[in-house]
Design a protein around this motif. Sequence first.
Motif, PDB file in Angstrom:
ATOM      1  N   ILE A 111      -5.126   5.990   1.038  1.00 41.35           N
ATOM      2  CA  ILE A 111      -4.328   4.779   1.100  1.00 41.35           C
ATOM      3  C   ILE A 111      -4.822   3.872  -0.011  1.00 41.35           C
ATOM      4  O   ILE A 111      -6.014   3.563  -0.090  1.00 41.35           O
ATOM      5  CB  ILE A 111      -4.407   4.097   2.484  1.00 41.35           C
ATOM      6  CG1 ILE A 111      -3.520   2.835   2.499  1.00 41.35           C
ATOM      7  CG2 ILE A 111      -5.829   3.809   2.903  1.00 41.35           C
ATOM      8  CD1 ILE A 111      -3.265   2.292   3.888  1.00 41.35           C
ATOM      9  N   LEU A 135       0.651  -4.214   4.686  1.00 42.57           N
ATOM     10  CA  LEU A 135      -0.395  -4.417   5.679  1.00 42.57           C
ATOM     11  C   LEU A 135      -1.149  -5.709   5.379  1.00 42.57           C
ATOM     12  O   LEU A 135      -1.253  -6.122   4.218  1.00 42.57           O
ATOM     13  CB  LEU A 135      -1.399  -3.256   5.656  1.00 42.57           C
ATOM     14  CG  LEU A 135      -0.872  -1.858   5.978  1.00 42.57           C
ATOM     15  CD1 LEU A 135      -1.964  -0.820   5.725  1.00 42.57           C
ATOM     16  CD2 LEU A 135      -0.374  -1.767   7.413  1.00 42.57           C
ATOM     17  N   MET A 179       0.831  -1.195   0.000  1.00 39.74           N
ATOM     18  CA  MET A 179       0.000   0.000   0.000  1.00 39.74           C
ATOM     19  C   MET A 179       0.871   1.253   0.000  1.00 39.74           C
ATOM     20  O   MET A 179       2.020   1.222   0.459  1.00 39.74           O
ATOM     21  CB  MET A 179      -0.899   0.031   1.244  1.00 39.74           C
ATOM     22  CG  MET A 179      -1.685  -1.249   1.501  1.00 39.74           C
ATOM     23  SD  MET A 179      -2.886  -1.646   0.209  1.00 39.74           S
ATOM     24  CE  MET A 179      -4.027  -0.264   0.354  1.00 39.74           C
ATOM     25  N   GLU A 190      -5.200  -5.020   9.394  1.00 39.50           N
ATOM     26  CA  GLU A 190      -4.442  -3.771   9.583  1.00 39.50           C
ATOM     27  C   GLU A 190      -4.917  -2.697   8.615  1.00 39.50           C
ATOM     28  O   GLU A 190      -4.993  -1.514   8.979  1.00 39.50           O
ATOM     29  CB  GLU A 190      -2.949  -4.038   9.392  1.00 39.50           C
ATOM     30  CG  GLU A 190      -2.329  -4.862  10.512  1.00 39.50           C
ATOM     31  CD  GLU A 190      -0.957  -5.409  10.143  1.00 39.50           C
ATOM     32  OE1 GLU A 190      -0.274  -5.890  11.060  1.00 39.50           O
ATOM     33  OE2 GLU A 190      -0.579  -5.366   8.951  1.00 39.50           O
ATOM     34  N   LEU A 191      -5.238  -3.087   7.392  1.00 37.44           N
ATOM     35  CA  LEU A 191      -5.745  -2.125   6.424  1.00 37.44           C
ATOM     36  C   LEU A 191      -7.081  -1.548   6.897  1.00 37.44           C
ATOM     37  O   LEU A 191      -7.308  -0.328   6.817  1.00 37.44           O
ATOM     38  CB  LEU A 191      -5.906  -2.776   5.056  1.00 37.44           C
ATOM     39  CG  LEU A 191      -6.514  -1.881   3.960  1.00 37.44           C
ATOM     40  CD1 LEU A 191      -5.698  -0.606   3.775  1.00 37.44           C
ATOM     41  CD2 LEU A 191      -6.629  -2.657   2.652  1.00 37.44           C
ATOM     42  N   GLU A 192      -7.961  -2.404   7.414  1.00 36.66           N
ATOM     43  CA  GLU A 192      -9.240  -1.921   7.944  1.00 36.66           C
ATOM     44  C   GLU A 192      -9.021  -0.950   9.101  1.00 36.66           C
ATOM     45  O   GLU A 192      -9.685   0.088   9.196  1.00 36.66           O
ATOM     46  CB  GLU A 192     -10.100  -3.103   8.394  1.00 36.66           C
ATOM     47  CG  GLU A 192     -10.618  -3.965   7.246  1.00 36.66           C
ATOM     48  CD  GLU A 192     -11.519  -5.074   7.735  1.00 36.66           C
ATOM     49  OE1 GLU A 192     -11.934  -5.036   8.912  1.00 36.66           O
ATOM     50  OE2 GLU A 192     -11.807  -5.984   6.931  1.00 36.66           O
ATOM     51  N   ASP A 242      -5.037  -7.654   5.912  1.00 41.78           N
ATOM     52  CA  ASP A 242      -6.406  -7.137   5.771  1.00 41.78           C
ATOM     53  C   ASP A 242      -6.927  -6.454   7.039  1.00 41.78           C
ATOM     54  O   ASP A 242      -7.482  -5.338   6.954  1.00 41.78           O
ATOM     55  CB  ASP A 242      -7.348  -8.273   5.346  1.00 41.78           C
ATOM     56  CG  ASP A 242      -7.154  -8.655   3.883  1.00 41.78           C
ATOM     57  OD1 ASP A 242      -7.030  -7.749   3.041  1.00 41.78           O
ATOM     58  OD2 ASP A 242      -7.112  -9.862   3.588  1.00 41.78           O
TER      59      ASP A 242
END
Length: 227
Positions: free
Chosen positions: A219, A201, A151, A205-207, A203
């Motif tokens: 992002i 990241l 990302m 962590e992205l959330e 999933d």
Amino acid sequence: MVDRQYTAWRLYTVLRVRSQDWGGSIVVHQGMDNDGMALAVAANLCGAVFLGLEPDPAQARVVMRAGFCDFLVNTLDEALRAMKNEVRKHRPLTVILEGDAAAHRAEMKERGVYPQLQVIREGEEPIPTGRVEELSAMLATADAAHSLLAMVVTANSNAELRGADRAIAEIIPEGDPRRAWATGAPKFFVREQPPRRYVWLDDPELEAMLAVLPAGLTIEPLSHSAY
């Protein structure tokens, strides 16, 4: 456009895959162009002592002024004096050694100075070392290093990016090798436009990142393989 941070991030990823502990190790690279500076950052954030061989005094000073090295010297003796304690104490350091790179490499070989890793370009003859890798080959393996999401966070200002950096550092757990990048990269890449940060990241962590991302920042998945 050369994206030095992107190259450093990929090289950092590869070094971390190669070893979780670079403390006490010496990494050597010839030439302090954008790739050399990126490798210097990656090695530093991994905890290694980095020695860059740069034959052009003007380029060596560019590296120094940009904040990518701790010491700029012109003899191997000076370089080794600066490096010795940091190797012993397992602390990172970046030293640029000016002058004839071939002569410096020959002197290193003669004196038995063998780095743990020498990163070379195609056609270069390495000095004796524990490991030799071609820089292009390292970069080629970076994207397949693991299955996390690549990302890029983009901000409108450095102040906004600092907020994103704090959020990233809080999301990545202690002890995770990505944390050294999250906390260390902001020290080196402070003038880039647009202000941005690369990060791996998963999933969840992205959330979590999306939930706390300040307004005005984006992002997005990384869609390019190189700049």
